[in-house]
Design a protein around this motif. Structure first.
Motif, short mmCIF file in Angstrom:
data_model
loop_
_atom_site.label_atom_id
_atom_site.label_comp_id
_atom_site.label_asym_id
_atom_site.label_seq_id
_atom_site.Cartn_x
_atom_site.Cartn_y
_atom_site.Cartn_z
N ARG A 150 2.48 2.03 8.24
CA ARG A 150 1.54 1.17 8.38
C ARG A 150 1.38 0.66 7.03
N LEU A 151 1.69 1.27 5.91
CA LEU A 151 1.56 0.86 4.51
C LEU A 151 2.58 -0.02 4.20
N LYS A 152 3.84 0.00 4.93
CA LYS A 152 4.88 -1.25 4.76
C LYS A 152 4.35 -2.48 5.48
N GLY A 153 3.69 -2.38 6.66
CA GLY A 153 3.50 -3.78 7.14
C GLY A 153 2.34 -4.22 6.38
N LEU A 154 1.30 -3.46 5.84
CA LEU A 154 0.32 -3.98 5.03
C LEU A 154 0.82 -4.54 3.74
N ASN A 155 1.88 -3.93 3.10
CA ASN A 155 2.39 -4.49 1.98
C ASN A 155 3.16 -5.85 2.21
N SER A 156 3.64 -6.08 3.57
CA SER A 156 3.96 -7.48 3.95
C SER A 156 3.02 -8.61 3.74
N GLU A 157 1.74 -8.20 4.48
CA GLU A 157 0.48 -8.94 4.51
C GLU A 157 0.14 -9.26 3.46
N LEU A 158 0.02 -8.13 2.34
CA LEU A 158 -0.27 -8.41 0.92
C LEU A 158 0.46 -9.48 0.20
N LYS A 159 1.79 -9.56 0.51
CA LYS A 159 2.78 -10.47 -0.30
C LYS A 159 2.29 -11.82 0.10
N LEU A 160 2.29 -11.97 1.42
CA LEU A 160 1.89 -13.39 1.92
C LEU A 160 0.54 -13.81 1.64
N ALA A 161 -0.54 -12.87 1.46
CA ALA A 161 -1.83 -13.12 1.15
C ALA A 161 -1.77 -13.65 -0.39
N ARG A 162 -1.08 -12.90 -1.21
CA ARG A 162 -0.87 -13.32 -2.67
C ARG A 162 -0.37 -14.76 -2.91
N VAL B 197 -10.92 -13.65 -0.55
CA VAL B 197 -11.63 -12.65 0.10
C VAL B 197 -10.62 -11.87 1.09
N LYS B 198 -9.66 -12.61 1.63
CA LYS B 198 -8.90 -11.87 2.43
C LYS B 198 -7.69 -11.27 1.99
N LEU B 199 -7.43 -11.66 0.59
CA LEU B 199 -6.54 -10.94 -0.30
C LEU B 199 -7.04 -9.50 -0.92
N GLN B 200 -8.42 -9.56 -1.23
CA GLN B 200 -9.08 -8.66 -1.73
C GLN B 200 -9.16 -7.59 -0.43
N SER B 201 -9.60 -7.93 0.63
CA SER B 201 -9.69 -7.12 1.97
C SER B 201 -8.50 -6.39 2.11
N LEU B 202 -7.17 -6.95 2.22
CA LEU B 202 -6.03 -6.06 2.23
C LEU B 202 -5.65 -5.29 1.10
N GLU B 203 -6.20 -5.62 -0.09
CA GLU B 203 -5.72 -4.77 -1.11
C GLU B 203 -6.77 -3.44 -1.19
N ALA B 204 -7.79 -3.79 -0.52
CA ALA B 204 -8.75 -2.51 -0.26
C ALA B 204 -8.17 -1.49 0.77
N GLN B 205 -7.34 -2.26 1.71
CA GLN B 205 -6.99 -1.65 2.94
C GLN B 205 -5.91 -0.94 2.49
N ARG B 206 -5.09 -1.28 1.50
CA ARG B 206 -3.87 -0.57 1.18
C ARG B 206 -4.33 0.66 0.19
N GLU B 207 -5.43 0.36 -0.67
CA GLU B 207 -5.91 1.45 -1.28
C GLU B 207 -6.23 2.81 -0.59
N LEU B 208 -7.04 2.19 0.51
CA LEU B 208 -7.36 3.32 1.48
C LEU B 208 -6.38 4.18 2.24
N LEU B 209 -5.41 3.25 2.68
CA LEU B 209 -4.19 3.76 3.13
C LEU B 209 -3.58 4.79 2.24
N GLN B 210 -3.50 4.34 0.82
CA GLN B 210 -2.68 5.25 -0.08
C GLN B 210 -3.32 6.48 -0.15
N VAL B 211 -4.58 6.37 -0.26
CA VAL B 211 -5.62 7.77 -0.23
C VAL B 211 -5.23 8.63 1.03
N GLU B 212 -5.05 8.04 2.20
CA GLU B 212 -4.69 8.84 3.16
C GLU B 212 -3.44 9.46 3.07
#
Length: 356
Positions: free
Chosen positions: A111-123, A148-163
């Motif tokens: 999930r973190l790998k997929g989210l990193n890809s989305e973050l790259k595109l969002a940036r 806002v979409k970029l910030q949301s994806l970054e927050a999701q990444r932080e949450l996933l990293q905590v898990e």
């Protein structure tokens, strides 16, 4: 002539008997006086007495306490996952931050790998829209939505990293680890106790003190104790107390700390504490218990004043079968009667045989 002699016998014999009886009585009285010794008075009751003086008071009471670890925690998981590795040896010593359990993290990493890809595109989108905003090709709303979409994806990444971090369960402090309750392959739920961790570098000693000794419990004062392991006396320092008394036994819970070189002490070990129950520099009089007379208000003793027995009330701090600690009521140099107590009365003349 014979008649006269007979008359003389009748007169003389009673007189002679009376004289003999008086002589015998005189001898007995003389013997009594000699046996009584010089200065004895038959009208006074002979008693034994002791001269009392204050001594340093050093009273102790043995209290049973229990050892507790300096720190203790139950290691649990915060997420539901399967254990893939137990990274410690049961019953061993672990260091702070050391890995204890590794949980399955394959799905989280995916999930973190997929989210990193989305973050790259969002940036990239945020940078592109930002450049277009400068040329007024797009409006502000379009840029805000992208940001806002970029910030949301970054927050999701932080949450996933905590898990993901929670899949590694580490020691919160150095100490002795217990026996693991879970092995590799176990699927655990949040809150499941996996193992206990205790810090025995310093040991706590917990005990309760009766309410009558509250003024003697002071933070920083020393106590002596022994354990079932050895009769050798050890020292601990009082560090804390509960704010109030236990309502059931009217006792104060006290916590002391002791060094634990080599980890010889363990949590749960019983201790016998020699608690000092007398105030510092306190003095008292030691008295045989046979001198005490129970009364409605406590105890009385008889002292000798000007040849007379005088009853005085006394306060008892502590007593055994043979001796009592008198904390008040007597003065240095008082002669306390210790015999013939039941025959005494207040103001009765006495003849004392004084011993120190």
């Amino acid at each position: 002539m014979l008649k006269n002699i007979s008359k003389l016998k009748v007169i003389f014999l009673p007189v002679l008997c009376s004289m003999l009886l008086m002589a015998c009585a005189g001898d007995q009285e003389k013997k009594k006086k000699m046996s009584a010794g010089p200065g004895a008075d038959a009208s006074k009751l002979e008693v034994d007495a002791i001269v009392v003086n204050e001594e340093d008071l050093n009273q102790e009471e043995v209290i049973v306490g229990t050892m507790a670890p300096y720190r203790e925690v139950a290691i649990v998981s915060e997420i539901a996952q399967k254990i893939v590795r137990v990274a410690f040896q049961d019953g061993g010593h672990v260091s702070k931050g050391q890995l204890l359990y590794k949980l399955n993290d394959a799905d989280l990493k995916a999930r973190l790998k997929g989210l990193n890809s989305e973050l790259k595109l969002a940036r990239l989108n945020e940078q592109r829209i930002g450049n277009l905003l400068k040329t007024e090709t797009v409006n502000q709303q379009q840029y805000d939505e992208t940001a806002v979409k970029l910030q949301s994806l970054e927050a999701q990444r932080e949450l996933l990293q905590v898990e993901l971090n929670k899949t590694e369960i580490r020691a919160p402090f150095s100490g002795n680890i217990g026996i693991s309750n879970a092995d590799p392959g176990f699927y655990i739920s949040p809150g499941t106790e996996l193992v206990s961790l205790q810090d025995h570098g310093t040991i706590k000693i917990e005990f309760s003190v009766s309410e009558k000794y509250l003024p003697l419990v002071k933070t920083g004062s020393k106590i002596n104790f022994t354990t079932a392991l050895s009769g050798q006396q050890q020292t601990a320092t009082i560090k804390a107390t509960e704010p109030g008394l236990n309502a059931q036994n009217r006792a104060l819970k006290v916590q002391a700390m002791a060094d634990n070189p080599g980890g010889k002490f363990r949590a749960g070990l019983s201790v016998k504490i020699r608690f000092q129950t007398s105030a510092k520099n306190a003095k008292a009089i030691n008295l045989p218990t046979e001198a005490l007379i129970p009364s409605g208000d406590g105890y009385n003793v008889f002292v000798i004043k000007n040849g007379l027995a005088q009853s005085k009330p006394v306060s008892i701090g502590n007593r055994t079968e043979t001796a009592a600690i008198v904390t008040s009521g007597l003065n240095n140099g008082d002669s306390v009667i210790v015999s013939n107590i039941l025959r005494l009365g207040d103001g009765m003349p006495v003849q004392a045989v004084v011993s120190k």
